[in-house]
Design a protein around this motif. Structure first.
Motif, PDB file in Angstrom:
ATOM      1  N   ALA A 214       0.823  -1.204   0.000  1.00  0.00           N
ATOM      2  CA  ALA A 214       0.000   0.000   0.000  1.00  0.00           C
ATOM      3  C   ALA A 214       0.859   1.256   0.000  1.00  0.00           C
ATOM      4  CB  ALA A 214      -0.927  -0.007   1.213  1.00  0.00           C
ATOM      5  N   HIS A 215       2.057   1.171   0.556  1.00  0.00           N
ATOM      6  CA  HIS A 215       2.958   2.324   0.592  1.00  0.00           C
ATOM      7  C   HIS A 215       3.796   2.439  -0.683  1.00  0.00           C
ATOM      8  CE1 HIS A 215       3.067   3.905   4.928  1.00  0.00           C
ATOM      9  NE2 HIS A 215       1.961   3.210   4.782  1.00  0.00           N
ATOM     10  N   GLY A 216       3.786   1.414  -1.524  1.00  0.00           N
ATOM     11  CA  GLY A 216       4.493   1.508  -2.790  1.00  0.00           C
ATOM     12  C   GLY A 216       5.686   0.592  -2.953  1.00  0.00           C
ATOM     13  N   ALA A 217       5.854  -0.397  -2.085  1.00  0.00           N
ATOM     14  CA  ALA A 217       6.993  -1.311  -2.205  1.00  0.00           C
ATOM     15  C   ALA A 217       6.936  -2.074  -3.521  1.00  0.00           C
ATOM     16  CB  ALA A 217       7.008  -2.290  -1.032  1.00  0.00           C
ATOM     17  N   ALA A 218       8.057  -2.080  -4.240  1.00  0.00           N
ATOM     18  CA  ALA A 218       8.128  -2.753  -5.535  1.00  0.00           C
ATOM     19  C   ALA A 218       8.429  -4.238  -5.386  1.00  0.00           C
ATOM     20  CB  ALA A 218       9.192  -2.097  -6.409  1.00  0.00           C
ATOM     21  N   PHE A 219       8.993  -4.631  -4.257  1.00  0.00           N
ATOM     22  CA  PHE A 219       9.255  -6.045  -3.980  1.00  0.00           C
ATOM     23  C   PHE A 219       9.251  -6.248  -2.477  1.00  0.00           C
ATOM     24  CE2 PHE A 219      13.434  -4.034  -4.177  1.00  0.00           C
ATOM     25  CZ  PHE A 219      14.100  -4.552  -3.079  1.00  0.00           C
ATOM     26  N   LEU A 220       9.181  -7.511  -2.067  1.00  0.00           N
ATOM     27  CA  LEU A 220       9.136  -7.849  -0.649  1.00  0.00           C
ATOM     28  C   LEU A 220      10.219  -8.868  -0.320  1.00  0.00           C
ATOM     29  CD1 LEU A 220       5.283  -8.404  -0.277  1.00  0.00           C
ATOM     30  CD2 LEU A 220       6.558  -6.324   0.272  1.00  0.00           C
ATOM     31  N   VAL A 221      10.811  -8.717   0.845  1.00  0.00           N
ATOM     32  CA  VAL A 221      11.689  -9.744   1.405  1.00  0.00           C
ATOM     33  C   VAL A 221      10.946 -10.319   2.603  1.00  0.00           C
ATOM     34  CG1 VAL A 221      13.904 -10.261   2.465  1.00  0.00           C
ATOM     35  CG2 VAL A 221      13.767  -8.531   0.662  1.00  0.00           C
ATOM     36  N   VAL A 222      10.511 -11.556   2.484  1.00  0.00           N
ATOM     37  CA  VAL A 222       9.728 -12.193   3.539  1.00  0.00           C
ATOM     38  C   VAL A 222      10.688 -12.949   4.446  1.00  0.00           C
ATOM     39  CG1 VAL A 222       7.845 -13.775   4.073  1.00  0.00           C
ATOM     40  CG2 VAL A 222       7.760 -12.379   1.986  1.00  0.00           C
ATOM     41  N   GLN A 223      10.812 -12.474   5.656  1.00  0.00           N
ATOM     42  CA  GLN A 223      11.781 -13.030   6.607  1.00  0.00           C
ATOM     43  C   GLN A 223      11.083 -13.978   7.571  1.00  0.00           C
ATOM     44  OE1 GLN A 223      13.118 -10.644   9.910  1.00  0.00           O
ATOM     45  NE2 GLN A 223      15.265 -11.095   9.467  1.00  0.00           N
ATOM     46  N   GLY A 224      11.620 -15.198   7.666  1.00  0.00           N
ATOM     47  CA  GLY A 224      11.076 -16.191   8.578  1.00  0.00           C
ATOM     48  C   GLY A 224      11.733 -16.137   9.946  1.00  0.00           C
ATOM     49  N   HIS A 225      11.141 -16.835  10.895  1.00  0.00           N
ATOM     50  CA  HIS A 225      11.611 -16.745  12.281  1.00  0.00           C
ATOM     51  C   HIS A 225      12.944 -17.449  12.508  1.00  0.00           C
ATOM     52  CE1 HIS A 225      10.723 -20.847  14.020  1.00  0.00           C
ATOM     53  NE2 HIS A 225      10.059 -20.940  12.888  1.00  0.00           N
ATOM     54  N   ARG A 226      13.399 -18.248  11.552  1.00  0.00           N
ATOM     55  CA  ARG A 226      14.681 -18.946  11.707  1.00  0.00           C
ATOM     56  C   ARG A 226      15.876 -18.102  11.277  1.00  0.00           C
ATOM     57  NH1 ARG A 226      14.005 -24.242  12.882  1.00  0.00           N
ATOM     58  NH2 ARG A 226      11.900 -25.103  12.645  1.00  0.00           N
ATOM     59  N   ALA A 227      15.628 -16.909  10.795  1.00  0.00           N
ATOM     60  CA  ALA A 227      16.708 -16.043  10.302  1.00  0.00           C
ATOM     61  C   ALA A 227      17.627 -15.597  11.430  1.00  0.00           C
ATOM     62  CB  ALA A 227      16.119 -14.818   9.609  1.00  0.00           C
ATOM     63  N   GLY A 228      18.903 -15.465  11.116  1.00  0.00           N
ATOM     64  CA  GLY A 228      19.857 -14.931  12.070  1.00  0.00           C
ATOM     65  C   GLY A 228      19.787 -13.419  12.110  1.00  0.00           C
ATOM     66  N   GLY A 229      20.284 -12.845  13.188  1.00  0.00           N
ATOM     67  CA  GLY A 229      20.280 -11.398  13.320  1.00  0.00           C
ATOM     68  C   GLY A 229      18.900 -10.860  13.640  1.00  0.00           C
ATOM     69  N   HIS A 230      18.701  -9.577  13.351  1.00  0.00           N
ATOM     70  CA  HIS A 230      17.482  -8.901  13.765  1.00  0.00           C
ATOM     71  C   HIS A 230      16.264  -9.311  12.949  1.00  0.00           C
ATOM     72  CE1 HIS A 230      20.442  -6.073  15.581  1.00  0.00           C
ATOM     73  NE2 HIS A 230      19.516  -6.004  16.518  1.00  0.00           N
ATOM     74  N   ARG A 231      15.153  -9.428  13.646  1.00  0.00           N
ATOM     75  CA  ARG A 231      13.865  -9.609  12.968  1.00  0.00           C
ATOM     76  C   ARG A 231      13.421  -8.276  12.410  1.00  0.00           C
ATOM     77  NH1 ARG A 231      10.679 -13.851  13.475  1.00  0.00           N
ATOM     78  NH2 ARG A 231      10.077 -13.025  11.444  1.00  0.00           N
ATOM     79  N   GLY A 232      12.858  -8.316  11.214  1.00  0.00           N
ATOM     80  CA  GLY A 232      12.496  -7.089  10.526  1.00  0.00           C
ATOM     81  C   GLY A 232      11.057  -6.671  10.720  1.00  0.00           C
ATOM     82  N   THR A 233      10.477  -6.910  11.891  1.00  0.00           N
ATOM     83  CA  THR A 233       9.101  -6.471  12.126  1.00  0.00           C
ATOM     84  C   THR A 233       8.986  -4.965  11.892  1.00  0.00           C
ATOM     85  OG1 THR A 233       9.599  -6.246  14.481  1.00  0.00           O
ATOM     86  CG2 THR A 233       8.555  -8.297  13.774  1.00  0.00           C
ATOM     87  N   LEU A 234       7.898  -4.546  11.270  1.00  0.00           N
ATOM     88  CA  LEU A 234       7.721  -3.122  10.974  1.00  0.00           C
ATOM     89  C   LEU A 234       7.544  -2.312  12.250  1.00  0.00           C
ATOM     90  CD1 LEU A 234       5.435  -3.230   7.801  1.00  0.00           C
ATOM     91  CD2 LEU A 234       7.932  -3.301   7.973  1.00  0.00           C
ATOM     92  N   ASP A 235       6.796  -2.850  13.203  1.00  0.00           N
ATOM     93  CA  ASP A 235       6.675  -2.233  14.520  1.00  0.00           C
ATOM     94  C   ASP A 235       7.765  -2.839  15.400  1.00  0.00           C
ATOM     95  OD1 ASP A 235       6.060  -1.375  17.071  1.00  0.00           O
ATOM     96  OD2 ASP A 235       3.984  -2.069  17.044  1.00  0.00           O
ATOM     97  N   PRO A 236       8.730  -2.044  15.850  1.00  0.00           N
ATOM     98  CA  PRO A 236       9.859  -2.614  16.602  1.00  0.00           C
ATOM     99  C   PRO A 236       9.464  -3.277  17.912  1.00  0.00           C
ATOM    100  CG  PRO A 236       9.877  -0.203  16.692  1.00  0.00           C
ATOM    101  CD  PRO A 236       8.861  -0.590  15.673  1.00  0.00           C
ATOM    102  N   ALA A 237       8.281  -2.946  18.444  1.00  0.00           N
ATOM    103  CA  ALA A 237       7.854  -3.545  19.708  1.00  0.00           C
ATOM    104  C   ALA A 237       7.071  -4.835  19.501  1.00  0.00           C
ATOM    105  CB  ALA A 237       7.005  -2.554  20.500  1.00  0.00           C
ATOM    106  N   ALA A 238       6.790  -5.193  18.239  1.00  0.00           N
ATOM    107  CA  ALA A 238       5.976  -6.371  17.963  1.00  0.00           C
ATOM    108  C   ALA A 238       6.752  -7.658  18.223  1.00  0.00           C
ATOM    109  CB  ALA A 238       5.490  -6.345  16.519  1.00  0.00           C
ATOM    110  N   ASP A 239       6.061  -8.661  18.721  1.00  0.00           N
ATOM    111  CA  ASP A 239       6.671  -9.973  18.887  1.00  0.00           C
ATOM    112  C   ASP A 239       6.682 -10.691  17.541  1.00  0.00           C
ATOM    113  OD1 ASP A 239       7.108  -9.710  21.611  1.00  0.00           O
ATOM    114  OD2 ASP A 239       5.120 -10.465  22.131  1.00  0.00           O
ATOM    115  N   PRO A 240       7.786 -11.326  17.178  1.00  0.00           N
ATOM    116  CA  PRO A 240       7.886 -11.962  15.862  1.00  0.00           C
ATOM    117  C   PRO A 240       6.945 -13.153  15.695  1.00  0.00           C
ATOM    118  CG  PRO A 240      10.056 -11.682  16.886  1.00  0.00           C
ATOM    119  CD  PRO A 240       9.038 -11.426  17.942  1.00  0.00           C
ATOM    120  N   VAL A 241       6.435 -13.295  14.494  1.00  0.00           N
ATOM    121  CA  VAL A 241       5.641 -14.470  14.132  1.00  0.00           C
ATOM    122  C   VAL A 241       6.553 -15.688  14.112  1.00  0.00           C
ATOM    123  CG1 VAL A 241       4.341 -15.543  12.245  1.00  0.00           C
ATOM    124  CG2 VAL A 241       3.970 -13.137  12.805  1.00  0.00           C
ATOM    125  N   GLU A 242       6.074 -16.817  14.619  1.00  0.00           N
ATOM    126  CA  GLU A 242       6.900 -18.018  14.660  1.00  0.00           C
ATOM    127  C   GLU A 242       6.401 -19.115  13.727  1.00  0.00           C
ATOM    128  OE1 GLU A 242       7.871 -19.411  18.520  1.00  0.00           O
ATOM    129  OE2 GLU A 242       8.618 -17.482  19.230  1.00  0.00           O
TER     130      GLU A 242
END
Length: 402
Positions: A214-242
């Motif tokens: 809706a904001h105009g993103a031309a592509f998406l990177v869908v990050q799963g919960h097994r990824a290393g490093g930081h989770r890319g939740t849009l709201d920084p206070a949100a708990d990650p989906v597992e």
């Protein structure tokens, strides 16, 4: 949609490499021009990490990468391999539209500051106890921690730094831009699209994917919960989906359709993982941990030692030989996956306060790295860290190519 005037084939030509494998951006050192160039040269693609760097530093990295790739001006004709790369940018809180209004009130800011101050006191007390024991053995004292004032971000400065990154993207004609840690306003995507730069964003679930488009993103990177490093939740206070990544991909595809280019990321250690994610709806797959032990990566000595111990089975593995990892806020104030060390276990209640905690613990982590204390260093790693190999980046790409 603001990015609609950029043809899908342009976005795909720059984003989706022949090998279907991308080097994920890894801030803090691992991502280098040499790593991205090696992956692109092997038929893949990749992103430089703009997070934790100034715009001037990113400009230098872009110049270095272009030199290694032999040019490439980022023009709309995206067929050249020299343009199969981009820069990933952190979205600071000041420009993150996904942060709820309730989190921006004076009361919320005061509560957050109090939580950071309380965390600082706990860390200081631990340091003093450790220093007391060290002093008895003739070692030095506890490191001085910055004050809450020192680590509180300045919104005006965050906006200025973000604007400087966007200006660098336009002036250097980056082939791609990806955002993580938040959702910029639609005008940001429109501005980059007008400059011929497809801009995408990291999402972790279908709702975030819907907002990103809706904001105009031309592509998406869908990050799963097994990824290393930081989770890319849009709201920084949100708990990650597992939920497992193939399930998240299916939900994202149901929301955005089949034409939107989608990259999957998280828990990728073998060609079989890449094949399964492509079958689940991804156009390409990004790997990060798999490249940490390559010669081209700028992985720190302590981080490299931790991943090596895991990969050789000497440490940070379970009875089945698989990597032992945990999600924690203890190091930076944002959820991130690290090898399971003592520090996260000691701080399960760290507050959601990035970048404050990141700045607060920087000295502690640096001292631990210097001392070779891997139990207190952040060892970002995905759940396939045990599969990491000490090999050239091109060999890693070959091993991941389906």
């Amino acid at each position: 949609m603001s990015a609609a005037h950029l043809p899908d084939d342009v976005v795909r030509a720059r984003l989706i490499p022949p090998a279907r494998v991308l080097a994920a951006p890894m801030a803090g050192g691992p991502s280098t021009p040499e790593l991205v160039a090696a992956v692109v040269g092997a038929g893949g693609g990749g992103f430089l990490a703009g997070g934790m760097r100034t715009a001037a530093q990113v400009r230098e990295q872009v110049d270095a990468l272009r030199g290694l790739l032999g040019g490439g001006d980022g023009s709309v004709d995206g067929s050249d391999a020299a343009r199969r790369w981009g820069v990933n940018l952190f979205v600071p809180d000041a420009v993150n539209t996904a942060i709820p209004a309730a989190a921006r009130t004076e009361r919320a800011r005061a509560e957050r500051r109090a939580a950071v101050a309380a965390y600082r006191e706990r860390l200081a007390a631990e340091g003093e106890r450790a220093a007391g024991g060290a002093a008895a053995e003739g070692a030095g004292g506890a490191p001085t921690l910055p004050s809450p004032d020192d680590v509180t971000p300045d919104p005006a400065r965050e906006r200025a730094e973000f604007a400087a990154m966007l200006a660098a993207a336009e002036e250097q004609a980056w082939p791609l831009v990806s955002f993580t840690f938040g959702l910029p306003e639609p005008a940001v995507f429109a501005r980059l699209a007008a400059a011929g730069i497809p801009a995408g964003i990291t999402v972790t679930d279908a709702d975030e994917a819907r907002s990103a488009r809706a904001h105009g993103a031309a592509f998406l990177v869908v990050q799963g919960h097994r990824a290393g490093g930081h989770r890319g939740t849009l709201d920084p206070a949100a708990d990650p989906v597992e939920r497992e990544l193939p399930s998240v991909l299916a939900q994202v595809r149901a929301v955005v359709g089949t034409r939107v280019p989608v990259v999957a990321a998280g828990g990728v250690g073998a060609a079989a993982h890449v094949r399964s994610l492509l079958a689940a709806g991804a156009d390409a797959v990004a790997a990060g941990t798999a490249f940490l032990l390559t010669a081209e990566a700028g992985t720190s000595a302590a981080h490299r030692a931790g991943i090596r111990r895991c990969a050789t089975g000497e440490g940070f593995v379970g009875p089945d030989g698989a990597a032992r990892t945990v999600l924690t806020r203890a190091y930076t104030g944002r959820w991130a996956r690290t090898l399971a060390t003592e520090f996260p276990a000691a701080h399960p209640d760290a507050p959601a306060a990035y970048p404050e905690l990141n700045a607060l613990t920087t000295g502690l982590r640096a001292d631990a790295a210097t001392a070779g204390d891997l139990e207190r260093v952040h060892l970002w790693a995905g759940t396939q860290a045990h599969a990491a190999r000490e090999a050239g980046a091109a060999d890693v790409v070959a091993g991941l190519t389906p």
